[in-house]
Scaffold this motif. Structure first.
Motif, PDB file in Angstrom:
ATOM      1  N   ARG A  20      44.090  39.911  38.138  1.00 29.14           N
ATOM      2  CA  ARG A  20      44.682  39.794  36.808  1.00 29.14           C
ATOM      3  C   ARG A  20      43.661  40.036  35.710  1.00 29.14           C
ATOM      4  NH1 ARG A  20      47.028  34.134  36.151  1.00 29.14           N
ATOM      5  NH2 ARG A  20      48.271  34.876  37.902  1.00 29.14           N
ATOM      6  N   HIS A  21      42.427  39.602  35.924  1.00 26.51           N
ATOM      7  CA  HIS A  21      41.435  39.623  34.845  1.00 26.51           C
ATOM      8  C   HIS A  21      40.342  40.667  35.024  1.00 26.51           C
ATOM      9  CE1 HIS A  21      43.043  36.001  32.964  1.00 26.51           C
ATOM     10  NE2 HIS A  21      43.071  35.422  34.146  1.00 26.51           N
ATOM     11  N   GLN A  22      40.344  41.375  36.161  1.00 29.32           N
ATOM     12  CA  GLN A  22      39.279  42.341  36.403  1.00 29.32           C
ATOM     13  C   GLN A  22      39.841  43.744  36.617  1.00 29.32           C
ATOM     14  OE1 GLN A  22      35.495  41.982  37.100  1.00 29.32           O
ATOM     15  NE2 GLN A  22      36.130  40.604  35.489  1.00 29.32           N
ATOM     16  N   ASP A  23      39.097  44.741  36.164  1.00 33.94           N
ATOM     17  CA  ASP A  23      39.397  46.124  36.508  1.00 33.94           C
ATOM     18  C   ASP A  23      38.702  46.403  37.840  1.00 33.94           C
ATOM     19  OD1 ASP A  23      39.788  48.797  36.789  1.00 33.94           O
ATOM     20  OD2 ASP A  23      38.629  49.403  35.032  1.00 33.94           O
ATOM     21  N   LEU A  24      39.484  46.459  38.903  1.00 33.10           N
ATOM     22  CA  LEU A  24      38.918  46.561  40.251  1.00 33.10           C
ATOM     23  C   LEU A  24      38.847  47.994  40.772  1.00 33.10           C
ATOM     24  CD1 LEU A  24      40.761  43.512  41.875  1.00 33.10           C
ATOM     25  CD2 LEU A  24      38.488  43.557  40.857  1.00 33.10           C
ATOM     26  N   SER A  25      39.060  48.970  39.893  1.00 30.65           N
ATOM     27  CA  SER A  25      39.107  50.361  40.352  1.00 30.65           C
ATOM     28  C   SER A  25      37.778  50.815  40.962  1.00 30.65           C
ATOM     29  CB  SER A  25      39.505  51.284  39.202  1.00 30.65           C
ATOM     30  OG  SER A  25      38.616  51.139  38.103  1.00 30.65           O
ATOM     31  N   ARG A  26      36.649  50.228  40.512  1.00 33.32           N
ATOM     32  CA  ARG A  26      35.329  50.625  41.035  1.00 33.32           C
ATOM     33  C   ARG A  26      34.886  49.755  42.210  1.00 33.32           C
ATOM     34  NH1 ARG A  26      31.311  49.766  36.529  1.00 33.32           N
ATOM     35  NH2 ARG A  26      29.870  50.513  38.126  1.00 33.32           N
ATOM     36  N   TRP A  27      35.583  48.662  42.459  1.00 30.11           N
ATOM     37  CA  TRP A  27      35.081  47.677  43.409  1.00 30.11           C
ATOM     38  C   TRP A  27      35.072  48.192  44.842  1.00 30.11           C
ATOM     39  CZ3 TRP A  27      35.227  41.809  42.638  1.00 30.11           C
ATOM     40  CH2 TRP A  27      34.853  41.486  41.338  1.00 30.11           C
ATOM     41  N   LEU A  28      36.057  49.000  45.226  1.00 32.99           N
ATOM     42  CA  LEU A  28      36.074  49.521  46.594  1.00 32.99           C
ATOM     43  C   LEU A  28      34.819  50.339  46.862  1.00 32.99           C
ATOM     44  CD1 LEU A  28      37.477  49.993  49.305  1.00 32.99           C
ATOM     45  CD2 LEU A  28      38.705  51.898  48.258  1.00 32.99           C
ATOM     46  N   GLN A  29      34.473  51.201  45.937  1.00 31.30           N
ATOM     47  CA  GLN A  29      33.280  52.033  46.091  1.00 31.30           C
ATOM     48  C   GLN A  29      32.013  51.173  46.083  1.00 31.30           C
ATOM     49  OE1 GLN A  29      32.581  54.374  42.663  1.00 31.30           O
ATOM     50  NE2 GLN A  29      30.652  55.244  43.393  1.00 31.30           N
ATOM     51  N   ILE A  30      31.921  50.241  45.126  1.00 28.02           N
ATOM     52  CA  ILE A  30      30.708  49.410  44.992  1.00 28.02           C
ATOM     53  C   ILE A  30      30.500  48.543  46.226  1.00 28.02           C
ATOM     54  CG2 ILE A  30      29.706  47.493  43.700  1.00 28.02           C
ATOM     55  CD1 ILE A  30      31.030  48.663  41.179  1.00 28.02           C
ATOM     56  N   LEU A  31      31.564  47.888  46.697  1.00 24.97           N
ATOM     57  CA  LEU A  31      31.429  46.984  47.840  1.00 24.97           C
ATOM     58  C   LEU A  31      31.206  47.750  49.139  1.00 24.97           C
ATOM     59  CD1 LEU A  31      34.206  44.413  46.874  1.00 24.97           C
ATOM     60  CD2 LEU A  31      31.746  43.993  46.921  1.00 24.97           C
TER      61      LEU A  31
END
Length: 703
Positions: free
Chosen positions: A376-387
């Motif tokens: 709800r509070h985070q833009d997670l579009s980059r998280w898959l790549q970063i993690l």
């Protein structure tokens, strides 16, 4: 309210009266006439009372008296007149309501538009104007209640919801908004009752009600904790006073970075309890980033050792205050600098910062409520790549990153955001990780492959991956390495990649056709692997890739695939058998040599006959198909003369099978059997199966 209720009562009374006057039942009609006369007398008396005057209006009647009508005639004329009046009044009311409803709907739409713009005051005005046109329009009350809720006018919102419920006792939206308003006023019992009423009206709203009750419980818990924390302060608790003192010192400006770091470390040690966490929040502990020195050290891109220490200290502090505390987790993520910096900290390349950032995020991802807060509070579009990049890490950070991804992959909103950068950022990184599987954390890589496989449930992402030549090349490279690397981690990677390939082979495109021969070759080589799980998936890949390429079928048949499949069908489990018999179907359908090999290696079709008795209709249908393909080989049909093949096929073709395709395959096999070897016909006649054989001939001709 009195006027509204009188209007409703009068409307119902007149409707019932009109229905009585039109009734075919004489008793009901007579009663309605009596009530009509009584009503007229009451109205006449009322008008006389209203028009009394002291002026003498007596007029002497000099005309000849008129003979009075019989009482029944008078009543009839009176009732007819009243009936006509009612009908006229009803018609006028209907026309007036139609005009007012049109105006009210137009005003409602204007209010809705204002609400969407965030102009809640204007929305309230438009809804109010609509209610002036139509007082009993439920939607106007609930919409206005929502607008009042946005403006924190909770009492007015509750009042409008009550009016909506007078219009419609089962109005879900009214109970929903009223529950929210009571919650804002901390009327927890009333709020809970509203949500319970919603569930009674519509049990299918269980998920929505569950979320509302969760929010209510959280708010109730927050209030209790804050009251308990206040009592601690009032009692002079040393721990409570030390938290207040440390926070006050940290708010002092213009100190050096090590000084703030030391204070933050001390604070992290004393806020680990539930009361300490609450005191941290109620004493504005989350505003620590308003201190320019602290904020500068936390947000700067180029961090020296002092800034790194302060950043790590902050992350440890937030872990302490957020552990098991959903309200603190929510407040932390609403801090603008925190939300913006989390992905930067993850990709900072500084091991200590990455480790503690992963630990902080894990507090959220491990619980359902925490994951909801993240999406709800985070833009997670980059998280898959970063993690996913942490697969390159050789320490515990790789496992922590994969744990977070495994937790988040179940959230639909996260999967949706993954689409944004999937083809441009994630796919190149993923293929790079597969290509260097020997150099990365293999356990983490296997989990990363599984996560990407889960994303393939999305047709769009699966299609992108299946069209990537680099992806297929990397998968093949990893499978080739299994002959040289026998570590458990690498075996897990092979197992995961085979599963991913099975997912991708649900697609059909030119890239798959181009790679079909090398894919089938790698899988054929894996059939001798010691890990049964890998063997099963290799057969599964074969069963899906071979239909895309006749040359691939030729290659695997030359490589002895028929003999290998028969071996697995003799000893394999249910899943292995399903894949193996499907592979045989594909091979025998297009390769004469495969048919000959099957007749050669399956003496008297013992394996296929056993499969025809399988509990799985899919296996039975494919076994019947394989058998029908091989009956053209000389001697094949004759080898079945002393078997129960006719009985088995007849049972499936005659209707025991639920699937039409299984019935058809069995009928075709039965027809070809009798055509190839007529000596099976007496057995068929004995089993009264000639009619079924006759009907099966149409399948034989069409095949």
């Amino acid at each position: 309210e009195c006027i509204f209720n009188n209007f409703i009562f009068s409307h119902i009374f007149l409707a019932n009266l009109l229905q009585g006057l039109n009734s075919p039942d004489p008793a009901v009609k007579e009663k309605a006439i009596a009530e009509t006369e009584e009503r007229l007398r009451e109205q006449g008396a009322g008008r006389e009372g209203e028009c009394r005057t002291t002026v003498d209006r007596t007029v002497i009647n000099t005309q000849t008296p008129v003979r009075p009508l019989p009482s029944g005639t008078k009543a009839l004329h009176t009732s007819d007149a009243f009936l006509a009046m009612l009908e006229k009044d009803a018609k006028e009311r209907a026309e007036r309501r139609k005009r007012n409803e049109h105006l009210a709907n137009a005003l409602k739409e204007e209010g809705n538009e204002a609400f969407r713009r965030g102009d809640f005051a204007m929305a309230i005005r438009r809804y109010s104007e609509g209610l002036e046109k139509l007082r009993d329009k439920q939607e106007l009350y609930t919409n206005r209640a929502q607008a009042y809720l946005k403006l924190h006018e909770y009492e007015k919102a509750i009042s409008d919801c009550e009016w909506a419920l007078k219009c419609n006792q089962k109005c879900l939206k009214a109970y929903f908004v009223m529950g929210k308003a009571h919650l804002a006023l901390q009327n927890f019992s009333e709020s809970r009752q509203c949500y319970e009423k919603m569930l009674q009206i519509d049990p299918q709203k269980e998920s929505l009600v569950k979320g509302c009750v969760r929010e209510l419980n959280l708010e109730e818990k927050r209030l209790r904790e804050e009251e308990r924390a206040m009592r601690e302060v009032q009692s002079g608790s040393a721990a409570a006073l030390s938290i207040q003192e440390l926070l006050q010192r940290l708010s002092t400006p213009e100190q050096d970075v090590p000084c703030y770091t030391g204070g933050i470390r001390l604070l992290a040690e004393v806020v680990s309890s539930g009361t300490g966490q609450t005191l941290f929040r109620t004493n504005n502990g989350f505003s620590i980033l308003r201190n320019e020195t602290v904020r500068g050290a936390f947000c700067t891109e180029s961090k020296g050792s002092a800034e790194v220490e302060l950043c790590v200290s902050l992350l440890l502090l937030w872990q302490a205050v957020c552990a098991g505390n959903e309200e603190n987790q929510r407040v932390l993520l609403t801090q603008p600098d925190v939300g913006a910096q989390l992905p930067e900290l993850l990709s900072s390349g500084i091991s200590q910062i990455q480790k503690e950032t992963l630990a902080l995020i894990s507090l959220y991802s491990e619980s359902e409520s925490g994951r909801r807060l993240l999406v709800r509070h985070q833009d997670l579009s980059r998280w898959l790549q970063i993690l996913m990049a942490f697969v390159k890490s050789t320490d515990a950070k790789a496992g922590s990153a994969m744990n977070i991804l495994s937790d988040l992959i179940g959230e639909e909103r996260f999967r949706t955001q993954c689409r944004v950068l999937f083809s441009t950022e994630v796919l190149p990184l993923f293929t790079q990780l597969l290509a260097c599987a020997r150099q990365v954390n293999q356990g983490a890589l296997a989990r990363a492959v599984g996560i990407v496989g889960s994303l393939c449930a999305d047709v769009g992402m699966r299609a992108q991956l299946a069209q990537s030549r680099l992806c297929w090349q990397a998968c093949l490279q990893l499978l080739e390495g299994v002959l040289d690397v026998s570590t458990p981690g690498y075996q897990e990677c092979v197992f995961a990649v085979l599963g991913l390939m099975m997912n991708l082979l649900l697609e059909s495109n030119g890239t798959i056709q181009d790679f079909a021969v090398p894919i089938s070759g790698r899988c054929l080589a894996l059939l001798s692997h010691q890990d049964g799980r890998i063997v099963t998936r290799a057969i599964g890949v074969l069963s899906r890739v071979l239909p895309a390429s006749p040359p691939a079928v030729e290659e695997v048949v030359k490589g002895g695939v028929v003999k290998k499949m028969l071996k697995f069908l003799k000893a394999g489990g249910r899943l292995t058998s399903t894949y193996a018999i499907k592979t045989l179907c594909i091979c025998t359908k297009s390769a004469r040599r495969a048919q000959e090999d099957l007749v050669k290696w399956d003496k008297r079709f013992q394996v296929l006959l056993r499969l025809l008795e399988s509990e799985s209709e899919l296996v039975v249908g494919n076994a019947a198909f394989c058998l029908s393909q091989c009956l053209g080989i000389p001697g094949a049909a004759a080898s079945l003369l002393d078997s129960n093949v006719v009985q088995l096929l007849l049972r499936q073709a005659g209707g025991d099978a639920q699937r039409t395709s299984v019935q058809e395959n069995s009928a075709i096999a039965l027809g070809r059997l009798c055509v190839a070897e007529p000596r099976h016909i007496p057995q068929l006649r004995k089993l009264n199966g000639l009619a079924i054989l006759n009907s099966s001939m149409k399948y034989l001709h069409s095949s």
